[in-house]
Design a protein around this motif. Sequence first.
Motif, PDB file in Angstrom:
ATOM      1  N   ILE A   1      -2.673 -56.489 153.262  1.00 40.26           N
ATOM      2  CA  ILE A   1      -1.914 -55.335 153.733  1.00 40.26           C
ATOM      3  C   ILE A   1      -0.505 -55.294 153.141  1.00 40.26           C
ATOM      4  O   ILE A   1       0.108 -54.228 153.061  1.00 40.26           O
ATOM      5  N   ALA A   2      -0.004 -56.443 152.708  1.00 34.74           N
ATOM      6  CA  ALA A   2       1.322 -56.503 152.086  1.00 34.74           C
ATOM      7  C   ALA A   2       1.305 -57.566 151.004  1.00 34.74           C
ATOM      8  O   ALA A   2       0.753 -58.651 151.207  1.00 34.74           O
ATOM      9  N   LEU A   3       1.902 -57.259 149.875  1.00 31.61           N
ATOM     10  CA  LEU A   3       1.943 -58.203 148.766  1.00 31.61           C
ATOM     11  C   LEU A   3       3.367 -58.322 148.263  1.00 31.61           C
ATOM     12  O   LEU A   3       4.074 -57.317 148.151  1.00 31.61           O
ATOM     13  N   ALA A   4       3.793 -59.546 147.974  1.00 28.79           N
ATOM     14  CA  ALA A   4       5.152 -59.786 147.513  1.00 28.79           C
ATOM     15  C   ALA A   4       5.141 -60.434 146.133  1.00 28.79           C
ATOM     16  O   ALA A   4       4.523 -61.481 145.942  1.00 28.79           O
ATOM     17  N   ASN A   5       5.811 -59.787 145.184  1.00 29.64           N
ATOM     18  CA  ASN A   5       6.058 -60.378 143.872  1.00 29.64           C
ATOM     19  C   ASN A   5       7.366 -61.157 144.001  1.00 29.64           C
ATOM     20  O   ASN A   5       8.442 -60.565 143.976  1.00 29.64           O
TER      21      ASN A   5
END
Length: 277
Positions: A234-238
């Motif tokens: 649901i959420a992705l962080a680079n």
Amino acid sequence: MNMRNITMALLLLVATTADAQRGRGGFGRFFGGDVGANAFYVPPDFKGNPPYDGRFTFARIEYRGSDHWSGREGPGWSHDYPRADEHLMRILGDVTDMNPFVEQGPIIGGVIVALDNPLLFKYPVAYMSEPGGWHPTGAEIEGLKTYLAKGGFIMFDDFDRYDMGDNLVPIMQRVVPGGQWMHLDGTEPIFNSFFTIDIKLIAQQCMQDYRSCYRGIPQYWALYEDNDPGKRIIALANVDADIGEFWQWSGQGFYPVVESNEAYKLGVNYIVYALTH
């Protein structure tokens, strides 16, 4: 299409803008950049949001205040706007059967929307730049919570591990209580949703050229629905990464073509994954 040649020829921009993006909050106060803690900055290239017509449209999240100011690009959330948004949508349209919004008259790239704006629910994929400068209101927390629960997906970009630990993690605990960020090793479906991406290769390329990794070796972290890797992200962080920077400057020669292509592949994969999960 040869994916090593997907970057486009663009108008030459001042290269020092890229360096200025590394500045932190407060710098803008010396250059008319203090918009106030409760106000939204309006980018000089913003010509209004396009009317919703059902097409996939890039949704950039705005937040209040002037943290992570960078000259004309303003606070962190508006870094690389609008060229990064426009370029990614052109690539998405070129390599898939999708027909995303790219431009309409003076409006280019997509929409700018706040997390407490009901308009957000028309756009299944959201992008936030520099979440280290994000200090949400209660209404924004509730807006994002509802957005994710209804099937939305958000990607966070252009920040480092310190902003991850000090700001993003505690904020997202308010959005998804009990949510646990999980480190991705590259074998997850999101890295094979359209292109097959080797994140170890990205790390190797990064180490070979300092321009590609001024924040450090990129890491990818995800929040899964119900903390279950068998369910959707649901959420992705680079983290320690800035793929929006590559989107913006593709074709300028500031960054190597291979790394720019990998940034586009990540963006396309994130969107295709979000739309199919």
